[in-house]
Scaffold this motif. Structure first.
Motif, PDB file in Angstrom:
ATOM      1  N   UNK A  56     -43.199  73.284 -55.081  1.00  0.00           N
ATOM      2  CA  UNK A  56     -42.136  72.999 -56.028  1.00  0.00           C
ATOM      3  C   UNK A  56     -40.993  72.232 -55.412  1.00  0.00           C
ATOM      4  N   UNK A  57     -40.184  71.652 -56.264  1.00  0.00           N
ATOM      5  CA  UNK A  57     -39.056  70.840 -55.819  1.00  0.00           C
ATOM      6  C   UNK A  57     -37.861  71.743 -55.535  1.00  0.00           C
ATOM      7  N   UNK A  58     -37.252  71.602 -54.362  1.00  0.00           N
ATOM      8  CA  UNK A  58     -36.067  72.412 -54.096  1.00  0.00           C
ATOM      9  C   UNK A  58     -34.855  71.693 -54.690  1.00  0.00           C
ATOM     10  N   UNK A  59     -34.023  72.439 -55.388  1.00  0.00           N
ATOM     11  CA  UNK A  59     -32.953  71.862 -56.196  1.00  0.00           C
ATOM     12  C   UNK A  59     -31.936  71.150 -55.322  1.00  0.00           C
ATOM     13  N   UNK A  60     -31.477  71.815 -54.276  1.00  0.00           N
ATOM     14  CA  UNK A  60     -30.503  71.205 -53.375  1.00  0.00           C
ATOM     15  C   UNK A  60     -31.224  70.378 -52.331  1.00  0.00           C
ATOM     16  N   UNK A  61     -30.668  69.207 -52.020  1.00  0.00           N
ATOM     17  CA  UNK A  61     -31.255  68.383 -50.979  1.00  0.00           C
ATOM     18  C   UNK A  61     -30.719  68.745 -49.600  1.00  0.00           C
ATOM     19  N   UNK A  62     -29.941  69.830 -49.520  1.00  0.00           N
ATOM     20  CA  UNK A  62     -29.488  70.333 -48.229  1.00  0.00           C
ATOM     21  C   UNK A  62     -30.561  71.254 -47.666  1.00  0.00           C
ATOM     22  N   UNK A  63     -30.994  70.989 -46.429  1.00  0.00           N
ATOM     23  CA  UNK A  63     -32.065  71.786 -45.834  1.00  0.00           C
ATOM     24  C   UNK A  63     -31.627  72.304 -44.461  1.00  0.00           C
ATOM     25  N   UNK A  64     -32.265  73.359 -44.041  1.00  0.00           N
ATOM     26  CA  UNK A  64     -31.973  73.955 -42.736  1.00  0.00           C
ATOM     27  C   UNK A  64     -32.639  73.143 -41.622  1.00  0.00           C
ATOM     28  N   UNK A  65     -31.963  73.104 -40.478  1.00  0.00           N
ATOM     29  CA  UNK A  65     -32.493  72.355 -39.343  1.00  0.00           C
ATOM     30  C   UNK A  65     -31.909  72.915 -38.051  1.00  0.00           C
ATOM     31  N   UNK A  66     -32.429  72.415 -36.938  1.00  0.00           N
ATOM     32  CA  UNK A  66     -31.844  72.697 -35.625  1.00  0.00           C
ATOM     33  C   UNK A  66     -31.478  71.357 -34.997  1.00  0.00           C
ATOM     34  N   UNK A  67     -30.237  71.249 -34.539  1.00  0.00           N
ATOM     35  CA  UNK A  67     -29.778  69.984 -33.995  1.00  0.00           C
ATOM     36  C   UNK A  67     -28.807  70.173 -32.845  1.00  0.00           C
ATOM     37  N   UNK A  68     -28.476  69.058 -32.191  1.00  0.00           N
ATOM     38  CA  UNK A  68     -27.476  69.038 -31.124  1.00  0.00           C
ATOM     39  C   UNK A  68     -26.361  68.088 -31.534  1.00  0.00           C
ATOM     40  N   UNK A  69     -25.171  68.334 -30.990  1.00  0.00           N
ATOM     41  CA  UNK A  69     -24.008  67.533 -31.366  1.00  0.00           C
ATOM     42  C   UNK A  69     -23.506  66.646 -30.239  1.00  0.00           C
ATOM     43  N   UNK A  70     -24.241  66.599 -29.136  1.00  0.00           N
ATOM     44  CA  UNK A  70     -23.860  65.738 -28.028  1.00  0.00           C
ATOM     45  C   UNK A  70     -24.873  65.858 -26.915  1.00  0.00           C
ATOM     46  N   UNK A  71     -24.814  64.928 -25.969  1.00  0.00           N
ATOM     47  CA  UNK A  71     -25.777  64.901 -24.868  1.00  0.00           C
ATOM     48  C   UNK A  71     -25.773  66.226 -24.109  1.00  0.00           C
ATOM     49  N   UNK A  72     -26.939  66.804 -23.997  1.00  0.00           N
ATOM     50  CA  UNK A  72     -27.180  68.032 -23.258  1.00  0.00           C
ATOM     51  C   UNK A  72     -26.483  69.249 -23.860  1.00  0.00           C
ATOM     52  N   UNK A  73     -26.033  69.144 -25.113  1.00  0.00           N
ATOM     53  CA  UNK A  73     -25.523  70.318 -25.817  1.00  0.00           C
ATOM     54  C   UNK A  73     -26.699  71.211 -26.209  1.00  0.00           C
ATOM     55  N   UNK A  74     -26.425  72.482 -26.428  1.00  0.00           N
ATOM     56  CA  UNK A  74     -27.465  73.404 -26.854  1.00  0.00           C
ATOM     57  C   UNK A  74     -27.790  73.185 -28.330  1.00  0.00           C
ATOM     58  N   UNK A  75     -29.000  73.542 -28.714  1.00  0.00           N
ATOM     59  CA  UNK A  75     -29.388  73.442 -30.114  1.00  0.00           C
ATOM     60  C   UNK A  75     -28.711  74.541 -30.917  1.00  0.00           C
ATOM     61  N   UNK A  76     -28.346  74.197 -32.148  1.00  0.00           N
ATOM     62  CA  UNK A  76     -27.701  75.156 -33.033  1.00  0.00           C
ATOM     63  C   UNK A  76     -28.231  74.970 -34.445  1.00  0.00           C
ATOM     64  N   UNK A  77     -27.979  75.962 -35.276  1.00  0.00           N
ATOM     65  CA  UNK A  77     -28.364  75.867 -36.675  1.00  0.00           C
ATOM     66  C   UNK A  77     -27.436  74.869 -37.373  1.00  0.00           C
ATOM     67  N   UNK A  78     -28.031  73.921 -38.097  1.00  0.00           N
ATOM     68  CA  UNK A  78     -27.253  72.943 -38.845  1.00  0.00           C
ATOM     69  C   UNK A  78     -27.884  72.777 -40.223  1.00  0.00           C
ATOM     70  N   UNK A  79     -27.151  72.151 -41.108  1.00  0.00           N
ATOM     71  CA  UNK A  79     -27.698  71.762 -42.406  1.00  0.00           C
ATOM     72  C   UNK A  79     -27.625  70.251 -42.532  1.00  0.00           C
ATOM     73  N   UNK A  80     -28.703  69.661 -43.021  1.00  0.00           N
ATOM     74  CA  UNK A  80     -28.758  68.214 -43.205  1.00  0.00           C
ATOM     75  C   UNK A  80     -29.180  67.924 -44.639  1.00  0.00           C
ATOM     76  N   UNK A  81     -28.948  66.705 -45.073  1.00  0.00           N
ATOM     77  CA  UNK A  81     -29.338  66.342 -46.432  1.00  0.00           C
ATOM     78  C   UNK A  81     -30.576  65.462 -46.399  1.00  0.00           C
ATOM     79  N   UNK A  82     -31.439  65.689 -47.354  1.00  0.00           N
ATOM     80  CA  UNK A  82     -32.597  64.837 -47.594  1.00  0.00           C
ATOM     81  C   UNK A  82     -32.395  64.139 -48.933  1.00  0.00           C
ATOM     82  N   UNK A  83     -32.777  62.874 -49.004  1.00  0.00           N
ATOM     83  CA  UNK A  83     -32.530  62.121 -50.225  1.00  0.00           C
ATOM     84  C   UNK A  83     -33.378  62.629 -51.395  1.00  0.00           C
ATOM     85  N   UNK A  84     -32.881  62.389 -52.603  1.00  0.00           N
ATOM     86  CA  UNK A  84     -33.690  62.608 -53.792  1.00  0.00           C
ATOM     87  C   UNK A  84     -34.900  61.676 -53.736  1.00  0.00           C
TER      88      UNK A  84
END
Length: 353
Positions: free
Chosen positions: A4-32
């Motif tokens: 099924x289609x998820x209503x919000x295009x915001x999805x859970x992810x793991x990302x870093x915010x700078x070189x050699x930073x630790x991974x953290x929980x983030x939210x990103x958007x996926x296009x319609x």
């Protein structure tokens, strides 16, 4: 599979915010979904050395946040109005690129990886809408139909994921240089790329030799299809094997004395680099001239060839050796890759994101 289609295009992810930073929980958007888009619920995402180079800032500035991952396996959960190749529920994958110009000579040949305008990488790129691309360390992704591949039923999704980079990165040069029965092939390195290369080259009919720093993985190399295994820390290896190989595939992502390895090529032999060290390699032209040797590079494969690779692996029972991890363990996995402490590819269970 949720489906099924998820209503919000915001999805859970793991990302870093700078070189050699630790991974953290983030939210990103996926296009319609656009009319030719496929929405995929990601089940597994492989960890590639390229992810580490990028996250550590070795290949340029790190975007904020950066969500790596270009070894993606999952299920189709929705499709655009004009999608014809896939339906909801299909087992699919996404590799190292998610778009290209589609019009240049490379794209017309099905070699989208060499798009003259530059292909759009799965992460750390900019898509045709001007938005940053984010990769597979996430729960969902939206990709144009032409850059999605079908995963054969014979391949488990977790083991299929690394084939979307490690598999095609090694299959493409072996395929392009017509490796087959009678070919004498050496694979440099027995890591995430190398162990897959051994399996593929053996299935193509080549006589495979592994050249690894030590003999620590010899038992595995022979089990995966190599006929011979030599330690490169032993200088006698280069004397004994001088002029032996038709083809050498270097999978190592560290700086090597490439001239020593070129000396192992026979007349008209070719050494192809698929490992991508951060620093330049030193090449002496007289390593090439005396035996008309060639030194080349290769970058993944086009979408058509990627599907060919998946079908080939399914037919021959080729599966990467993997360790499935939680998203909480990405930082530790990166450290272990750098320490060569994995047999042989980490795969993230995205249910843990």
């Amino acid at each position: 599979m949720d489906g099924g289609f998820f209503v919000s295009q915001t999805v859970k992810a793991r990302g870093v915010r700078g070189a050699k930073e630790s991974f953290e929980k983030v939210e990103i958007t996926r296009r319609d979904l656009d009319e030719y888009d496929v929405q995929i619920e990601i089940k597994y995402a492989g960890i590639c050395h390229s992810d580490i180079h990028t996250a550590h800032g070795e290949w340029g500035e790190v975007t904020d946040p950066l969500v790596p991952g270009h070894e993606i396996a999952g299920y189709v959960t929705d499709i655009g109005s004009k999608v014809s190749a896939y339906k909801v529920g299909d087992r699919v994958g996404v590799g190292c690129m998610v778009d290209s110009c589609g019009k240049c000579s490379s794209c017309e040949k099905g070699e989208e990886q060499y798009c003259l305008e530059g292909n759009v990488p799965t992460y750390a790129g900019v898509d045709k809408y001007g938005e940053p691309t984010q990769g597979g360390y996430s729960t969902h992704i939206v990709v144009t139909e032409g850059f999605v591949v079908r995963i054969p039923d014979e391949l488990p999704l977790d083991k299929a994921a690394p084939l979307l980079c490690a598999g095609i990165t090694t299959f493409s040069p072996l395929n392009h240089w017509d490796i087959g029965k009678g070919s004498k092939v050496a694979v440099v390195g027995m890591g995430g790329l190398g162990h897959v290369a051994v399996k593929i080259a053996n299935a193509m009919g080549a006589e495979v030799t592994v050249l690894s720093r030590t003999l620590a993985k010899e038992e595995d190399g022979l089990k995966f299809g190599a006929k011979h295994y030599y330690a490169t820390e032993d200088e006698e290896t280069f004397e004994k094997l001088a002029g032996s190989f038709d083809f050498i595939l270097n999978t190592v992502s560290a700086k090597l004395d490439i001239n020593k390895f070129l000396g192992l090529l026979a007349l008209d032999g070719t050494l192809v680099n698929v490992g991508a060290p951060a620093e330049p390699l030193d090449l002496h032209v007289f390593s090439l001239i005396p035996q008309r040797r060639s030194f080349a590079g290769s970058l993944i494969g086009g979408i058509r060839e990627t599907q060919e690779m998946l079908d080939f692996c399914a037919k021959h029972g080729i599966e990467p050796e993997i360790e499935v991890i939680s998203a909480d363990d990405i930082d530790e996995a990166y450290d272990r890759v750098l320490d060569s402490d994995v047999k042989y590819r980490f795969v993230i269970d995205t249910a843990t994101i």
